[in-house]
Motif scaffolding. Structure first.
Motif, short mmCIF file in Angstrom:
data_model
loop_
_atom_site.label_atom_id
_atom_site.label_comp_id
_atom_site.label_asym_id
_atom_site.label_seq_id
_atom_site.Cartn_x
_atom_site.Cartn_y
_atom_site.Cartn_z
N VAL A 129 44.59 37.49 42.23
CA VAL A 129 43.74 38.46 42.92
C VAL A 129 42.35 37.85 43.09
O VAL A 129 41.69 37.51 42.11
CB VAL A 129 43.66 39.78 42.14
CG1 VAL A 129 42.79 40.78 42.92
CG2 VAL A 129 45.05 40.36 41.93
N TYR A 176 42.54 42.57 50.21
CA TYR A 176 42.44 43.97 49.80
C TYR A 176 41.03 44.45 50.10
O TYR A 176 40.11 43.65 50.26
CB TYR A 176 42.80 44.16 48.32
CG TYR A 176 41.86 43.51 47.32
CD1 TYR A 176 40.92 44.26 46.62
CD2 TYR A 176 41.93 42.14 47.05
CE1 TYR A 176 40.08 43.67 45.68
CE2 TYR A 176 41.10 41.54 46.12
CZ TYR A 176 40.17 42.31 45.44
OH TYR A 176 39.33 41.72 44.51
N GLN A 178 38.10 45.29 48.99
CA GLN A 178 37.36 45.11 47.75
C GLN A 178 36.28 46.17 47.55
O GLN A 178 35.66 46.63 48.51
CB GLN A 178 36.69 43.74 47.74
CG GLN A 178 37.59 42.56 47.93
CD GLN A 178 36.78 41.28 48.07
OE1 GLN A 178 35.56 41.27 47.88
NE2 GLN A 178 37.46 40.20 48.42
N ILE A 195 36.33 51.32 43.25
CA ILE A 195 37.17 50.43 42.45
C ILE A 195 38.62 50.90 42.48
O ILE A 195 39.55 50.08 42.61
CB ILE A 195 36.62 50.35 41.02
CG1 ILE A 195 35.24 49.68 41.01
CG2 ILE A 195 37.59 49.57 40.12
CD1 ILE A 195 34.50 49.79 39.69
N ASP A 196 38.82 52.20 42.38
CA ASP A 196 40.18 52.74 42.44
C ASP A 196 40.83 52.45 43.80
O ASP A 196 42.02 52.14 43.87
CB ASP A 196 40.15 54.25 42.21
CG ASP A 196 39.81 54.62 40.78
OD1 ASP A 196 39.86 53.74 39.90
OD2 ASP A 196 39.47 55.81 40.55
N TYR A 199 41.86 48.84 43.90
CA TYR A 199 43.04 48.64 43.07
C TYR A 199 44.30 49.16 43.74
O TYR A 199 45.39 48.56 43.60
CB TYR A 199 42.86 49.32 41.71
CG TYR A 199 44.11 49.29 40.87
CD1 TYR A 199 44.53 48.10 40.28
CD2 TYR A 199 44.89 50.44 40.69
CE1 TYR A 199 45.70 48.06 39.52
CE2 TYR A 199 46.05 50.40 39.94
CZ TYR A 199 46.45 49.21 39.35
OH TYR A 199 47.61 49.16 38.62
N VAL A 202 45.62 46.43 45.82
CA VAL A 202 46.17 45.36 44.98
C VAL A 202 47.53 45.76 44.43
O VAL A 202 48.48 44.96 44.42
CB VAL A 202 45.20 45.02 43.84
CG1 VAL A 202 45.85 44.06 42.84
CG2 VAL A 202 43.92 44.40 44.40
N GLN A 226 36.15 40.60 39.75
CA GLN A 226 36.81 41.84 40.15
C GLN A 226 38.32 41.66 40.18
O GLN A 226 39.08 42.56 39.79
CB GLN A 226 36.33 42.30 41.53
CG GLN A 226 37.04 43.53 42.03
CD GLN A 226 36.53 44.11 43.34
OE1 GLN A 226 37.14 45.00 43.92
NE2 GLN A 226 35.38 43.64 43.82
N HIS A 230 41.38 43.88 38.19
CA HIS A 230 42.57 44.48 38.78
C HIS A 230 43.84 43.95 38.11
O HIS A 230 44.82 44.70 37.93
CB HIS A 230 42.60 44.21 40.28
CG HIS A 230 41.49 44.87 41.04
ND1 HIS A 230 41.11 46.17 40.81
CD2 HIS A 230 40.68 44.40 42.03
CE1 HIS A 230 40.10 46.48 41.62
NE2 HIS A 230 39.83 45.43 42.36
N ARG A 233 44.35 45.85 34.94
CA ARG A 233 44.83 47.20 35.22
C ARG A 233 46.32 47.19 35.57
O ARG A 233 47.07 48.10 35.18
CB ARG A 233 44.01 47.82 36.34
CG ARG A 233 44.22 49.31 36.54
CD ARG A 233 43.11 49.88 37.38
NE ARG A 233 43.36 51.27 37.75
CZ ARG A 233 42.54 52.01 38.50
NH1 ARG A 233 41.40 51.49 38.94
NH2 ARG A 233 42.84 53.27 38.80
#
Length: 412
Positions: A129, A176, A178, A195-196, A199, A202, A226, A230, A233
């Motif tokens: 990522v 993605y 970002q 951020i969500d 993600y 991703v 960053q 991800h 997560r």
């Protein structure tokens, strides 16, 4: 020249990849004014369910050939006498001479790079990522897929950051939307929304990656800044407690702080304790020995760990990339190759023995008194931009060793 060292990653910006745990380099107020978006969070339309079937949705993936930035392989510099053994002069300190093309004792470029025997390499797939390349001050909370500046920077970054994984037979790096760099510098609710949203892209790319890779092939997960966040997560949401967990050969998340006390116990893999260990996690954040990480550490202490508790003053996980094990130190002679570009900035070479590495008591990785590397080095001796290229060749060898260990364990 040393000032242009690793320009592949530092090109055209001063504050590159300032994601992570908020790489705060000025006062919090000044940082927010410069980088945190001022408007409301605006949710972009969800991606189509089959969006990642389109090759244009990937910076790197099988089939891109020479246009794939992650497949870059630098030449190997010829070994020459180490100039650090000489008496430094006021004009050219020994540490800088070791990487300076103007020095007659500096390494010279080999006409051929290292050729790995494909038959000696294990088959494996990498999901990498990319880090933050959306660094526009005062912009939106998330990049768009059509943002040419963000996409061009991402390709540049991947050439230096993802290329150590280029011996994989499959290497995937998704586009993605970002989160803006400023999303990691504030506690505003819009930041977490951004951020969500990043993600979510991703995770969708990861699902397509899994559908595309042979179900028996080992997988390496990697990212920076960053991108590392991800990946972590994904470990919690998509890997832990599932059959996929057994397929993960190794996880690389440099440039993002992992709390030994509040994060690591919530992850499905331990920190790597040896260079030949599979199914473990590597993380580090590089600083000069005289670096000042006080503001960063204060921000880190206030953030919430994966267990829901403030991370506090406990150490950050440091797996030394020169030894492949947690903590400890290694001299510059253990560094198999730091990625250094030529004067034209169009290609690079690997210079061995240039940079040492020592894990400090606070979990930061200290790299001695390195040469001046220009504007890509963040204030406070923060080498965040160079976390991976400083140890390029060691990482290339490290991932092969861990995949081989995973393969051997499955065969026994």
């Amino acid at each position: 020249m040393a000032r242009k060292f690793l320009y592949f990653i530092a090109v055209c910006i001063v504050l590159v990849i300032i994601g992570g745990i908020a790489l705060t380099i000025w006062s919090r107020e000044a940082t927010e004014i410069a980088f945190v978006p001022r408007g409301d969070f605006v949710e972009q339309a969800p991606l189509d369910a089959n969006a990642y079937q389109d090759p244009e949705m990937w910076y790197s993936r099988p089939g891109l050939g020479t246009s794939d930035p992650a497949r870059y392989q630098p030449a190997v510099a010829d070994a020459q006498p180490d100039p650090t053994g000489r008496e430094p002069s006021p004009d050219a300190p020994a540490a800088e001479q070791s990487l300076d093309r103007g020095d007659p004792l500096a390494t010279t470029t080999s006409t051929t790079g290292e050729a790995a025997d494909p038959q000696a390499l294990p088959e494996f797939a990498v999901f990498f990522v990319p880090p933050t390349s959306y660094i526009q001050a005062g912009g939106d909370w998330n990049a768009t897929l059509e943002d040419a500046t963000t996409n061009n920077r991402a390709r540049v970054f991947l050439k230096g950051l993802a290329s150590p994984f280029n011996r994989a037979d499959e290497l995937w790096a998704p586009k993605y939307r970002q989160a803006a760099a400023g999303a990691f510098l504030t506690n505003r609710p819009e930041a977490q929304q951004a951020i969500d949203a990043a993600y979510a892209d991703v995770a969708q790319a990861f699902d397509y990656f899994l559908d595309s890779v042979d179900e028996d092939k080992p997988i390496v997960l990697a990212g920076h800044s960053q991108g590392a966040a991800h990946i972590l997560r994904l470990l919690q949401d998509r890997v832990a407690g599932t059959p996929l967990e057994a397929r993960i050969a190794a996880v690389y998340v440099p440039g993002w702080p992992v709390s030994v006390e509040h994060d690591l116990p919530s992850l499905p893999f331990p920190a790597c304790a040896s260079a030949d260990q599979a199914q473990c996690l590597l993380a580090w954040s590089a600083f000069s020995d005289d670096g000042d990480a006080d503001m960063i550490m204060r921000r880190y202490e206030a953030t919430v760990g994966y267990d829901g508790e403030p991370r506090g003053t406990g150490p950050i996980l440091c797996v030394n990339p020169l030894t492949g094990s947690a903590n400890g130190d290694a001299p510059a002679s253990a560094n198999l190759g730091t990625l250094v570009p030529d004067e034209t900035l169009s290609k690079g070479e690997l210079v061995a023995g240039a940079i040492p590495a020592r894990c400090g008591a606070n979990g930061l990785l200290y790299i001695g008194d390195p040469p001046e590397l220009g504007e890509g080095v963040l204030p406070g001796g923060n080498y965040h931009v160079y976390d991976i290229p400083l140890f390029w060749k060691n990482l290339q060898e490290d991932v092969i060793a861990r995949v081989k260990a995973w393969t051997a364990a499955r065969a026994s």
